[in-house]
Enzyme design. Sequence first.
Site, mmCIF file in Angstrom:
data_model
loop_
_atom_site.group_PDB
_atom_site.id
_atom_site.type_symbol
_atom_site.label_atom_id
_atom_site.label_comp_id
_atom_site.label_asym_id
_atom_site.label_seq_id
_atom_site.Cartn_x
_atom_site.Cartn_y
_atom_site.Cartn_z
ATOM 1 N N ARG A 75 0.868 -1.201 0.000
ATOM 2 C CA ARG A 75 0.000 0.000 0.000
ATOM 3 C C ARG A 75 0.890 1.232 0.000
ATOM 4 O O ARG A 75 1.808 1.342 0.812
ATOM 5 C CB ARG A 75 -0.901 0.033 1.235
ATOM 6 C CG ARG A 75 -1.554 1.392 1.436
ATOM 7 C CD ARG A 75 -2.580 1.445 2.532
ATOM 8 N NE ARG A 75 -3.805 0.792 2.131
ATOM 9 C CZ ARG A 75 -4.981 0.983 2.748
ATOM 10 N NH1 ARG A 75 -5.068 1.809 3.769
ATOM 11 N NH2 ARG A 75 -6.048 0.355 2.337
ATOM 12 N N HIS A 134 -7.646 0.809 -6.020
ATOM 13 C CA HIS A 134 -7.849 0.069 -4.767
ATOM 14 C C HIS A 134 -8.645 -1.195 -5.114
ATOM 15 O O HIS A 134 -9.799 -1.353 -4.702
ATOM 16 C CB HIS A 134 -8.598 0.948 -3.759
ATOM 17 C CG HIS A 134 -8.561 0.438 -2.342
ATOM 18 N ND1 HIS A 134 -7.769 -0.615 -1.946
ATOM 19 C CD2 HIS A 134 -9.224 0.836 -1.216
ATOM 20 C CE1 HIS A 134 -7.936 -0.831 -0.655
ATOM 21 N NE2 HIS A 134 -8.818 0.024 -0.190
ATOM 22 N N GLN A 164 -10.654 -3.610 -2.655
ATOM 23 C CA GLN A 164 -11.881 -3.042 -2.088
ATOM 24 C C GLN A 164 -13.092 -3.364 -2.976
ATOM 25 O O GLN A 164 -14.180 -3.671 -2.481
ATOM 26 C CB GLN A 164 -11.717 -1.519 -1.948
ATOM 27 C CG GLN A 164 -12.931 -0.811 -1.380
ATOM 28 C CD GLN A 164 -13.155 -1.071 0.104
ATOM 29 O OE1 GLN A 164 -12.239 -0.950 0.899
ATOM 30 N NE2 GLN A 164 -14.377 -1.442 0.475
ATOM 31 N N ASP A 197 -16.824 8.148 -0.248
ATOM 32 C CA ASP A 197 -15.463 7.990 0.273
ATOM 33 C C ASP A 197 -15.078 9.342 0.875
ATOM 34 O O ASP A 197 -15.700 10.367 0.559
ATOM 35 C CB ASP A 197 -14.512 7.614 -0.882
ATOM 36 C CG ASP A 197 -13.082 7.314 -0.438
ATOM 37 O OD1 ASP A 197 -12.847 7.202 0.781
ATOM 38 O OD2 ASP A 197 -12.209 7.191 -1.315
ATOM 39 N N CYS A 215 -16.110 2.657 1.566
ATOM 40 C CA CYS A 215 -14.945 1.799 1.814
ATOM 41 C C CYS A 215 -14.486 1.891 3.271
ATOM 42 O O CYS A 215 -13.873 0.951 3.770
ATOM 43 C CB CYS A 215 -13.814 2.161 0.863
ATOM 44 S SG CYS A 215 -13.398 3.925 0.868
ATOM 45 N N ARG A 259 -14.099 -7.501 3.264
ATOM 46 C CA ARG A 259 -12.694 -7.278 2.874
ATOM 47 C C ARG A 259 -11.878 -8.507 3.227
ATOM 48 O O ARG A 259 -11.002 -8.934 2.475
ATOM 49 C CB ARG A 259 -12.093 -6.070 3.614
ATOM 50 C CG ARG A 259 -12.702 -4.713 3.327
ATOM 51 C CD ARG A 259 -12.539 -4.286 1.892
ATOM 52 N NE ARG A 259 -11.175 -4.385 1.394
ATOM 53 C CZ ARG A 259 -10.151 -3.593 1.749
ATOM 54 N NH1 ARG A 259 -10.329 -2.607 2.596
ATOM 55 N NH2 ARG A 259 -8.934 -3.748 1.226
HETATM 56 N N1 NVA Z 1 -9.639 7.412 -1.019
HETATM 57 C C1 NVA Z 1 -9.252 6.918 0.284
HETATM 58 C C2 NVA Z 1 -9.556 5.455 0.391
HETATM 59 C C3 NVA Z 1 -9.305 4.877 1.761
HETATM 60 C C4 NVA Z 1 -9.598 3.405 1.827
HETATM 61 C C5 NVA Z 1 -7.783 7.193 0.516
HETATM 62 O O1 NVA Z 1 -6.985 6.935 -0.389
HETATM 63 O O2 NVA Z 1 -7.426 7.681 1.593
HETATM 64 N N1 CP Z 2 -11.097 0.533 3.140
HETATM 65 C C1 CP Z 2 -9.799 0.437 3.496
HETATM 66 O O1 CP Z 2 -8.928 0.189 2.661
HETATM 67 O O2 CP Z 2 -9.579 0.613 4.815
HETATM 68 P P1 CP Z 2 -8.153 0.759 5.527
HETATM 69 O O3 CP Z 2 -7.570 2.074 5.051
HETATM 70 O O4 CP Z 2 -8.456 0.760 6.988
HETATM 71 O O5 CP Z 2 -7.297 -0.397 5.121
#
Ligand code: NVA
Ligand code: CP
Length: 331
Positions: free
Chosen positions: A108, A135, A138, A231, A272, A316
């Site tokens: 990530r 992502h 997800q 989101d 998410c 998830r």
């Molecule tokens: N768009 C958000 C998704 C978090 C799961 C981010 O990248 O912070």
């Molecule tokens: N939805 C998601 O990816 O959550 P986290 O950022 O907690 O992993």
Amino acid sequence: MATNLKGRSFLTLMDYTPGEIRYLIDLAKKLKADRAAGKYGDSLRGRNILLLFDKTSSRTRSSFEVGATQEGGAVTFLDRSSSQFGKKESLEDSAKVFGRIYDAIEYRGYKQSVVEALAEHSGVPVYNGLTDVDHPTQILADIMTIEERTDKPLSDVKVVFCGDTRNNMTYAWMYGCAKMGMKFVAYGPKELAPDPAVTERASAVAAETGAVIEFSQDAASLAGADVIYSDIWASMGEEDQIPERVRLLTPYKVTMELLAQTGNPDVLFLHCLPAFHDFETELAKQQMELDYDIREVTDEVFRSKHSVVFDEAENRMHTIKALMVATIGRQ
Ligand code: NVA
Ligand code: CP
């Protein structure tokens, strides 16, 4: 021919066929049913998975850890503060080292090119746990959750994403809907319009699968939605842009009135997570003191009968477990 995903990376849904995505979701449903019946497999026994994080996570990390452990596997968590990654050696060297030690790598972070380079140089499957532009894990959980709640075939399901329509979730949804032949509307301001290159890629797939991919500022596009998706307005790393996002995105906040505009009394609300829906978090409180209400969804919607966000969060784990079992599992 039976689907075989052994040895495959999962960097974006664009690399997978509709049949392969279907296989992963169906496997996740089976693993979920097995767990409910108290049955655990050991398909990851002897397998070691590296969890490499350049951004924070609760759900994704937990899903990989618990999913792997339930199937007999083991994980190692590393980030930049506790490793040499990104500091004392090149990405290529780190990838080669990890590939010698681990059976798979989850990553990530920011750039999509990092997951691609890890896959290229490690020689083991690499899973995209979120980048600035995608992502994909997800979406597996999201589609699974939708299928648990509707009898409609995916080709009849319309998803409207409300908010920052040029973020990783929007793009992942564009790819997911395109692949699975769904209807997708990115509903957000023109200042945050999706990257045309992404829309073009998704639309090329949509032309083959019968999917519909649109970008709209018109509330009329909410009509007939089966799913309203939201989101956070400022993704990880973009927190300095909160004032501007509040200005642009407040009209796209998910409220009961917005749900009513779908005309669907059974419309589902998905997110998410994490979500700003109340003022329980420090960031939401601090911003409120500065006069910025950063909630992308009201508490009323979040806690309403429409909301399936916690089923989604649980899924998830089942989908990520399915991904590991399918790509590096014994059977
Ligand atoms: N768009 C958000 C998704 C978090 C799961 C981010 O990248 O912070
Ligand atoms: N939805 C998601 O990816 O959550 P986290 O950022 O907690 O992993």
